[in-house]
Structure formats: structure tokens, C-alpha cells
Enzyme design. Structure first.
Site, PDB file in Angstrom:
ATOM      1  N   GLU A 169      53.859  40.861  66.276  1.00 16.82           N
ATOM      2  CA  GLU A 169      52.503  40.745  66.153  1.00 16.82           C
ATOM      3  C   GLU A 169      51.934  41.489  64.737  1.00 16.82           C
ATOM      4  O   GLU A 169      50.882  42.083  65.105  1.00 16.82           O
ATOM      5  CB  GLU A 169      51.680  41.078  67.293  1.00 16.82           C
ATOM      6  CG  GLU A 169      52.249  40.515  68.487  1.00 16.82           C
ATOM      7  CD  GLU A 169      51.667  41.064  69.866  1.00 16.82           C
ATOM      8  OE1 GLU A 169      50.756  41.667  70.036  1.00 16.82           O
ATOM      9  OE2 GLU A 169      52.380  40.552  70.838  1.00 16.82           O
ATOM     10  N   ASN A 211      58.301  38.273  65.835  1.00 22.22           N
ATOM     11  CA  ASN A 211      57.773  37.797  66.674  1.00 22.22           C
ATOM     12  C   ASN A 211      56.130  37.664  66.983  1.00 22.22           C
ATOM     13  O   ASN A 211      55.645  38.842  66.570  1.00 22.22           O
ATOM     14  CB  ASN A 211      58.288  38.438  68.139  1.00 22.22           C
ATOM     15  CG  ASN A 211      57.824  38.270  69.410  1.00 22.22           C
ATOM     16  OD1 ASN A 211      58.448  36.895  69.977  1.00 22.22           O
ATOM     17  ND2 ASN A 211      57.318  38.739  70.355  1.00 22.22           N
ATOM     18  N   HIS A 247      52.211  32.801  75.285  1.00 24.33           N
ATOM     19  CA  HIS A 247      51.480  32.776  76.336  1.00 24.33           C
ATOM     20  C   HIS A 247      50.276  31.869  76.540  1.00 24.33           C
ATOM     21  O   HIS A 247      49.399  31.812  75.523  1.00 24.33           O
ATOM     22  CB  HIS A 247      50.796  34.235  76.294  1.00 24.33           C
ATOM     23  CG  HIS A 247      51.887  35.306  76.288  1.00 24.33           C
ATOM     24  ND1 HIS A 247      52.594  35.607  77.233  1.00 24.33           N
ATOM     25  CD2 HIS A 247      52.338  36.211  75.296  1.00 24.33           C
ATOM     26  CE1 HIS A 247      53.295  36.563  77.355  1.00 24.33           C
ATOM     27  NE2 HIS A 247      53.374  36.952  75.938  1.00 24.33           N
ATOM     28  N   GLU A 277      58.232  34.561  75.000  1.00 27.53           N
ATOM     29  CA  GLU A 277      57.407  35.293  76.321  1.00 27.53           C
ATOM     30  C   GLU A 277      56.543  34.409  77.020  1.00 27.53           C
ATOM     31  O   GLU A 277      55.497  34.605  77.542  1.00 27.53           O
ATOM     32  CB  GLU A 277      56.665  36.279  75.397  1.00 27.53           C
ATOM     33  CG  GLU A 277      57.218  37.406  74.741  1.00 27.53           C
ATOM     34  CD  GLU A 277      56.316  38.563  74.181  1.00 27.53           C
ATOM     35  OE1 GLU A 277      55.022  38.267  74.657  1.00 27.53           O
ATOM     36  OE2 GLU A 277      56.666  39.473  73.309  1.00 27.53           O
ATOM     37  N   ASP A 279      54.714  32.309  79.504  1.00 23.92           N
ATOM     38  CA  ASP A 279      53.990  32.035  81.057  1.00 23.92           C
ATOM     39  C   ASP A 279      52.680  31.119  80.928  1.00 23.92           C
ATOM     40  O   ASP A 279      52.166  31.247  79.544  1.00 23.92           O
ATOM     41  CB  ASP A 279      53.535  33.512  81.589  1.00 23.92           C
ATOM     42  CG  ASP A 279      52.895  34.378  80.513  1.00 23.92           C
ATOM     43  OD1 ASP A 279      53.101  35.569  80.496  1.00 23.92           O
ATOM     44  OD2 ASP A 279      52.131  33.900  79.576  1.00 23.92           O
TER      45      ASP A 279
HETATM   46  O1  G3I Z   1      55.995  53.037  83.295  1.00 23.41           O
HETATM   47  C1  G3I Z   1      54.666  53.574  83.187  1.00 23.41           C
HETATM   48  C2  G3I Z   1      54.353  54.282  84.561  1.00 23.41           C
HETATM   49  O2  G3I Z   1      55.469  55.446  84.634  1.00 23.41           O
HETATM   50  C3  G3I Z   1      52.990  55.007  84.359  1.00 23.41           C
HETATM   51  O3  G3I Z   1      52.690  55.531  85.863  1.00 23.41           O
HETATM   52  C4  G3I Z   1      51.991  53.752  84.231  1.00 23.41           C
HETATM   53  C5  G3I Z   1      50.629  54.184  84.087  1.00 23.41           C
HETATM   54  O4  G3I Z   1      50.338  54.896  82.926  1.00 23.41           O
HETATM   55  O5  G3I Z   1      52.388  53.059  82.966  1.00 23.41           O
HETATM   56  C6  G3I Z   1      53.568  52.443  83.121  1.00 23.41           C
HETATM   57  O6  G3I Z   1      53.819  51.725  81.643  1.00 23.41           O
HETATM   58  C7  G3I Z   1      53.058  50.574  81.588  1.00 23.41           C
HETATM   59  C8  G3I Z   1      54.392  49.708  81.544  1.00 23.41           C
HETATM   60  O7  G3I Z   1      53.439  48.494  80.926  1.00 23.41           O
HETATM   61  C9  G3I Z   1      55.176  49.276  82.556  1.00 23.41           C
HETATM   62  O8  G3I Z   1      54.334  48.824  83.574  1.00 23.41           O
HETATM   63  C10 G3I Z   1      52.227  50.749  80.460  1.00 23.41           C
HETATM   64  O9  G3I Z   1      51.190  51.830  80.796  1.00 23.41           O
HETATM   65  C11 G3I Z   1      51.723  49.756  80.058  1.00 23.41           C
HETATM   66  O10 G3I Z   1      50.943  49.755  78.727  1.00 23.41           O
HETATM   67  C12 G3I Z   1      52.717  48.620  79.924  1.00 23.41           C
HETATM   68  O11 G3I Z   1      52.108  47.238  79.352  1.00 23.41           O
HETATM   69  C13 G3I Z   1      53.055  46.254  78.801  1.00 23.41           C
HETATM   70  C14 G3I Z   1      52.425  45.925  77.474  1.00 23.41           C
HETATM   71  O12 G3I Z   1      53.263  44.751  76.863  1.00 23.41           O
HETATM   72  C15 G3I Z   1      52.311  47.025  76.664  1.00 23.41           C
HETATM   73  O13 G3I Z   1      53.470  47.596  76.387  1.00 23.41           O
HETATM   74  C16 G3I Z   1      53.350  45.187  79.745  1.00 23.41           C
HETATM   75  O14 G3I Z   1      54.055  45.326  80.894  1.00 23.41           O
HETATM   76  C17 G3I Z   1      54.094  43.850  78.897  1.00 23.41           C
HETATM   77  O15 G3I Z   1      54.088  42.588  79.718  1.00 23.41           O
HETATM   78  C18 G3I Z   1      53.387  43.738  77.466  1.00 23.41           C
HETATM   79  O16 G3I Z   1      54.184  42.751  76.902  1.00 23.41           O
HETATM   80  C19 G3I Z   1      53.736  42.352  75.650  1.00 23.41           C
HETATM   81  C20 G3I Z   1      54.716  42.192  74.526  1.00 23.41           C
HETATM   82  O17 G3I Z   1      55.540  43.338  74.616  1.00 23.41           O
HETATM   83  C21 G3I Z   1      54.363  41.723  73.420  1.00 23.41           C
HETATM   84  N1  G3I Z   1      53.570  40.352  73.654  1.00 23.41           N
HETATM   85  C22 G3I Z   1      52.510  40.777  74.484  1.00 23.41           C
HETATM   86  C23 G3I Z   1      52.901  40.608  75.843  1.00 23.41           C
HETATM   87  C24 G3I Z   1      51.674  40.919  76.665  1.00 23.41           C
HETATM   88  O18 G3I Z   1      50.910  41.937  76.370  1.00 23.41           O
END
Ligand code: G3I
Length: 360
Positions: A169, A211, A247, A277, A279
Site C-alpha cells: 500500500e 501489494n 476488498h 485479500e 472479501d
Molecule cells: O493480537 C493483539 C492482542 O494481543 C491485543 O490484545 C489486541 C488489542 O490491542 O490487538 C491484537 O492485535 C490486533 C491484530 O489485528 C490481531 O487481531 C491489532 O491490534 C490490529 O491492529 C490488527 O488488525 C489487522 C490490521 O491489518 C492491522 O495490522 C487486521 O487483523 C488485518 O485483517 C488487517 O489486514 C490488512 C492487511 O494487512 C493489508 N491490507 C488491508 C487489510 C485490512 O485492513
């Protein structure tokens, strides 16, 4: 279980009412069972993909694989190409500088190996999920941290991943120039080429991918992605593919012909294409759940069929596979974006994908 909107958790129901959503009764009736078969009662999606010589993937998280039998079972049965939804990004690996935790990614890699699956690393360089300490660094210090991160993470997974999303991105949604990120500001525009070169030095074999989202069809952002990767190739930068995230909403997505044309022009550069990715959101579709899921099936089928028809398109990865675990925040109604419902029942979307892989 496909939970009609009326069965949403009370909290969401009250929000929907207050937020102007329409949702029906606040005292949901007894949930109805899944209308479809269970995840283990249908032919593996990966069998159809193998017959088509394409990959079919899903983004997963390690605690689900370890703790939920249906989650692990459905992932192993239906997919042959895993992405770590979060656990191979910079922040979860190195929350404290110099202290690396690869356990999440390693667990997913081990699960993939145990189940005859390949891995895609995601993502070495992204402006999100960056450890907070990185933001405190001077430009020279950030360059050292940037180089160390790519070398150490790509080196750790050398021989264990088929591909890497090296840069994620980097194109801005409005200017279609380079996104204003900490990496651009500290390292200059060449940070993208440098990331690919560092990844190649650390892993001589992985397919190295750029990506992005909203670059699936033909238009300003996809033209910018095309120009970016063409320029990298012309400079001898070791890039092997482009990930088109996909998406999308069932009520609005790029024309299929534009998706095909975009894949074709990337293929003409010698690049592989991944739908990386996918959905398909359905919250703002009209009609009842059955009608919305039928539209979703049709969209999944038609988009995956574009990949099947394009030689450059080697894989389709879904960003999760059960509505029980999706990043999409369905504030204004159930988006139910994935192939299995929240009880891992098979949705029409699954049938649409399987039919596309089978050429039906
Ligand atoms: O694992 C921690 C947990 O220990 C903690 O208690 C909790 C609260 O802070 O956070 C948890 O981590 C979260 C993680 O997802 C796992 O659930 C992060 O805060 C959260 O920011 C993270 O979000 C991910 C996001 O990318 C940012 O990294 C999403 O699951 C994921 O679906 C999303 O995926 C992105 C791709 O990488 C790039 N393209 C867009 C896509 C959607 O945004």
C-alpha cells in the site's frame, strides 16, 4: 450459522437502531441452524484449485489454528496457501527494538507444513503495524532499523515462504503518487526498490510482491501501480508479482473486464498476479439474507473466474474464511464477507468460488 440481521448481538442491534440502521426486533428469536452443509461435508476447495494449477489461500491467525478445531480443520481442508493476517508484520514481531518474537508466524508456518500448504509472508514494509519505537528514530537510525528488519524477518523465513508481500500500500489513494509515510519521508522514494533488493538478498528464492488495494481494475491508482512496478522492473529490481487485494462490496466493484485487462497488462510485464485479500461485503445490499448471499455467490464466482482465465493470475487468497473472524467492522449491518458462516457452515459464496475454480 447464517445469523439473520435480526439475530445480531443486542449491543449492535441497539447501535443499528440508534445509528439509523434497520434491524428488526431487539429480542432475537432462537438462532436458526446453518442452511448449508458443514465445512467438512463438502469437497475440498484446494482439490479444485490443484486441478486448475492455481493456489487457493486464506489469511489466518495462530491462536485460532491452535484453539478452534473447526477453524483449523476448515483451513487445512480447503486451502493450500496461507497468509498471516497479522503475525508476520513488524509490530507483532519486534514491539521492543532488538527483541523479536516470531512465534505467531512460526506457528502458522508449522501448520502450513503439517498440512501440505504453502506460505505467503505478509508484509515486510507497510505504514501500519509499525512498532512505536520506529517513530522515534532519526532518518539515519530508521534506515538501519528498516534494513535490519527486512534482512532479519526475510532471513528467518528463508526457505519457508513461497512469496513475500515486500511492500504494501505505497500508492496514495487520491494523488496516486507515493503515499506520505514514515519510510518515504526518512528514506526517499527509493525505499521501495531498496526493500525488494534487501528481501532478495535475504531470500534468494521467494517471489517478491508489491501489494495494494483499489488497484484491481483500470484507473488512476491501478495505472500508478502499473507504472511503479514497470519502473522497478526496468531498473532491474527483483519484483516478481503484484497483489490485488480485492476488498470489495457486492454492490460496487470494478468491471470484470477491467480486472482482466489489468491482470493482462501486469502479466505482459512478466509479473505474476495474486488476488491477495479477497472479501465481499453485503451489508448494503437490498433483500433478505438469502438474496444477499446469492448476490455474494455470484460476485465471488465472477471475480475468481477472472483469475482463472488469466494465465498470470496464480492464486486467490481470502482475507479470512469464516464470518466468525473478519477484520470488517459491520457497524451498519452484517457484511458476512466470507465463504463460511460464523458456525463454519458452507455459504453460497463457497459454491461460487468452487464453481469458478472448476470452470463451471
Ligand atoms: O493480537 C493483539 C492482542 O494481543 C491485543 O490484545 C489486541 C488489542 O490491542 O490487538 C491484537 O492485535 C490486533 C491484530 O489485528 C490481531 O487481531 C491489532 O491490534 C490490529 O491492529 C490488527 O488488525 C489487522 C490490521 O491489518 C492491522 O495490522 C487486521 O487483523 C488485518 O485483517 C488487517 O489486514 C490488512 C492487511 O494487512 C493489508 N491490507 C488491508 C487489510 C485490512 O485492513
Amino acid at each position: 450459522m447464517r445469523v439473520p440481521a435480526a439475530l445480531l448481538p443486542a449491543g449492535l442491534v441497539s447501535c443499528l437502531a440508534a445509528c439509523g440502521g434497520s434491524n428488526g426486533p431487539t429480542t432475537p428469536p432462537t438462532p436458526t441452524p446453518s442452511a448449508g452443509p458443514a465445512w467438512n461435508e463438502v469437497t475440498p476447495l484446494r482439490d479444485a484449485a490443484a486441478a486448475r494449477h492455481k493456489l487457493v489461500g486464506a489469511a489466518v491467525f495462530s491462536s485460532g489454528l491452535a484453539a478452534e478445531a473447526a477453524y483449523a480443520g476448515a483451513a487445512a481442508r480447503h486451502f493450500d496457501y496461507l497468509s498471516a493476517e497479522y503475525e508476520m508484520k513488524w509490530d507483532p514481531i519486534e514491539k521492543t527494538r532488538g527483541v523479536q518474537d516470531f512465534s505467531g508466524g512460526d506457528a502458522i508456518v508449522a501448520f502450513a507444513r503439517a498440512n501440505g500448504m504453502q506460505m505467503k509472508g505478509h508484509a515486510l514494509v507497510w505504514h501500519q503495524a509499525v512498532p512505536s519505537w520506529v517513530g522515534t528514530l532519526s532518518a539515519p537510525e530508521l534506515r538501519i532499523a528498516f534494513e535490519d528488519h527486512i534482512r532479519e524477518v526475510a532471513g528467518h523465513y528463508r526457505g519457508r515462504v513461497r512469496a513475500w508481500d515486500v511492500v504494501n500500500e505505497a500508492i496514495d489513494d487520491t494523488s496516486f503518487g507515493l503515499r506520505d509515510t514514515i519510510f518515504l519521508r526518512a528514506l526517499g522514494a527509493d525505499y521501495i526498490a531498496e526493500a525488494f533488493r534487501l528481501a532478495r538478498q535475504a531470500d534468494p528464492d521467494a517471489e517478491l510482491i508489491y501489494n495494494d488495494y483499489s488497484a484491481e481494475g483500470m484507473g488512476g491508482k491501478s495505472d500508478a501501480v502499473y507504472a511503479l512496478v514497470k519502473g522497478l522492473l526496468q531498473r532491474g529490481v527483483p519484483i516478481g508479482g503484484v497483489g490485488l487485494q480485492m476488498h470489495i462490496s457486492a454492490s460496487g466493484f470494478p468491471p470484470l473486464a477491467d480486472m482482466a485487462a489489468n491482470m493482462r497488462r501486469l502479466g505482459a510485464l512478466g509479473l505474476k498476479v495474486n488476488i491477495s485479500e479477497m472479501d465481499v461485503r453485503i451489508a448494503n445490499l437490498p433483500g433478505n439474507l438469502a438474496a444477499r448471499e446469492e448476490t455474494q455467490r455470484s460476485v465471488y464466482h465472477d471475480v475468481v473466474a477472472v483469475c482463472m482465465a488469466e494465465p498470470a493470475c496464480e492464486s486467490v487468497t481470502f482475507w479470512g474464511f469464516t464470518d466468525a473472524h473478519t477484520w470488517i467492522d459491520s457497524t451498519f449491518g452484517p457484511d458476512d464477507p466470507l465463504l463460511f458462516d460464523a458456525q463454519y457452515g458452507v455459504k453460497p459464496a463457497f459454491d461460487g468460488v468452487q464453481d469458478a475454480y472448476l470452470g463451471r
